[in-house]
Design a protein around this motif. Structure first.
Motif, PDB file in Angstrom:
ATOM      1  N   ASN A 152       5.255 -73.322   9.188  1.00  0.00           N
ATOM      2  CA  ASN A 152       4.325 -73.716   8.135  1.00  0.00           C
ATOM      3  C   ASN A 152       5.132 -74.112   6.897  1.00  0.00           C
ATOM      4  O   ASN A 152       5.873 -73.301   6.371  1.00  0.00           O
ATOM      5  CB  ASN A 152       3.393 -72.535   7.840  1.00  0.00           C
ATOM      6  N   PRO A 153       4.982 -75.349   6.403  1.00  0.00           N
ATOM      7  CA  PRO A 153       5.773 -75.772   5.231  1.00  0.00           C
ATOM      8  C   PRO A 153       5.451 -74.965   3.976  1.00  0.00           C
ATOM      9  O   PRO A 153       6.248 -74.916   3.057  1.00  0.00           O
ATOM     10  CB  PRO A 153       5.415 -77.243   5.053  1.00  0.00           C
ATOM     11  N   GLU A 154       4.287 -74.307   3.940  1.00  0.00           N
ATOM     12  CA  GLU A 154       3.921 -73.511   2.774  1.00  0.00           C
ATOM     13  C   GLU A 154       4.467 -72.091   2.848  1.00  0.00           C
ATOM     14  O   GLU A 154       4.398 -71.355   1.873  1.00  0.00           O
ATOM     15  CB  GLU A 154       2.393 -73.482   2.637  1.00  0.00           C
ATOM     16  N   SER A 155       4.979 -71.691   3.998  1.00  0.00           N
ATOM     17  CA  SER A 155       5.510 -70.341   4.169  1.00  0.00           C
ATOM     18  C   SER A 155       6.845 -70.409   4.905  1.00  0.00           C
ATOM     19  O   SER A 155       6.943 -71.072   5.933  1.00  0.00           O
ATOM     20  CB  SER A 155       4.531 -69.489   4.979  1.00  0.00           C
ATOM     21  N   PRO A 156       7.862 -69.728   4.402  1.00  0.00           N
ATOM     22  CA  PRO A 156       9.159 -69.751   5.079  1.00  0.00           C
ATOM     23  C   PRO A 156       9.192 -68.850   6.320  1.00  0.00           C
ATOM     24  O   PRO A 156      10.172 -68.797   7.023  1.00  0.00           O
ATOM     25  CB  PRO A 156      10.116 -69.218   4.012  1.00  0.00           C
ATOM     26  N   GLU A 157       8.072 -68.153   6.580  1.00  0.00           N
ATOM     27  CA  GLU A 157       8.056 -67.224   7.694  1.00  0.00           C
ATOM     28  C   GLU A 157       7.515 -67.879   8.952  1.00  0.00           C
ATOM     29  O   GLU A 157       6.618 -68.708   8.905  1.00  0.00           O
ATOM     30  CB  GLU A 157       7.228 -65.992   7.331  1.00  0.00           C
ATOM     31  N   LEU A 158       8.050 -67.475  10.078  1.00  0.00           N
ATOM     32  CA  LEU A 158       7.685 -67.995  11.381  1.00  0.00           C
ATOM     33  C   LEU A 158       6.696 -67.034  12.020  1.00  0.00           C
ATOM     34  O   LEU A 158       6.921 -65.819  12.009  1.00  0.00           O
ATOM     35  CB  LEU A 158       8.962 -68.083  12.228  1.00  0.00           C
ATOM     36  N   THR A 159       5.594 -67.544  12.561  1.00  0.00           N
ATOM     37  CA  THR A 159       4.641 -66.671  13.240  1.00  0.00           C
ATOM     38  C   THR A 159       5.053 -66.494  14.703  1.00  0.00           C
ATOM     39  O   THR A 159       5.852 -67.282  15.239  1.00  0.00           O
ATOM     40  CB  THR A 159       3.211 -67.253  13.204  1.00  0.00           C
ATOM     41  N   VAL A 160       4.481 -65.490  15.349  1.00  0.00           N
ATOM     42  CA  VAL A 160       4.746 -65.275  16.777  1.00  0.00           C
ATOM     43  C   VAL A 160       4.342 -66.523  17.568  1.00  0.00           C
ATOM     44  O   VAL A 160       5.073 -66.983  18.446  1.00  0.00           O
ATOM     45  CB  VAL A 160       4.012 -64.016  17.286  1.00  0.00           C
ATOM     46  N   GLY A 161       3.196 -67.102  17.223  1.00  0.00           N
ATOM     47  CA  GLY A 161       2.737 -68.310  17.913  1.00  0.00           C
ATOM     48  C   GLY A 161       3.701 -69.476  17.759  1.00  0.00           C
ATOM     49  O   GLY A 161       3.979 -70.196  18.718  1.00  0.00           O
ATOM     50  N   GLU A 162       4.218 -69.659  16.543  1.00  0.00           N
ATOM     51  CA  GLU A 162       5.191 -70.738  16.310  1.00  0.00           C
ATOM     52  C   GLU A 162       6.480 -70.480  17.084  1.00  0.00           C
ATOM     53  O   GLU A 162       7.069 -71.403  17.652  1.00  0.00           O
ATOM     54  CB  GLU A 162       5.479 -70.864  14.811  1.00  0.00           C
TER      55      GLU A 162
END
Length: 98
Positions: A2-12
């Motif tokens: 997500n360009p708005e969040s530097p964090e990666l989700t499990v789905g990503e």
């Protein structure tokens, strides 16, 4: 990501990993200033202090230096090329200088 969040989700992460060889070993790239490779020791699901869901990947043992091309792909380092080599003078067969 997500360009708005530097964090990666499990789905990503699953999406990114799904595009790769399912038989490949997974390691962590650690420390951009001294890039090293580490094994993953496990994964743990929990919640942070605000109740947000988190998954932690546990750092296992260090397995060596991170390959330079990986550090470049992660944008931790700039691509580099070996410096040009100058042609070395050949020694004369009689040992003289000329």
């Amino acid at each position: 990501m997500n360009p708005e969040s530097p964090e990666l989700t499990v789905g990503e992460l699953i999406d990114q990993l799904s595009a790769l060889d399912h038989e490949a070993t997974v390691q962590l790239a650690i420390n951009p200033f001294f890039p090293m490779a580490h094994r993953i020791a496990g994964a743990v699901a929990t919640r942070d202090e605000n109740g947000q869901r988190l998954v932690f990947l546990a750092d296992g043992d260090q397995v060596g230096h991170l390959p330079p091309e990986v550090a470049v792909q992660l944008t931790w380092q700039e691509p580099t090329a070996a410096p040009p080599r100058s042609r070395r003078r050949a020694a004369r067969p009689d040992g003289g200088d000329g």
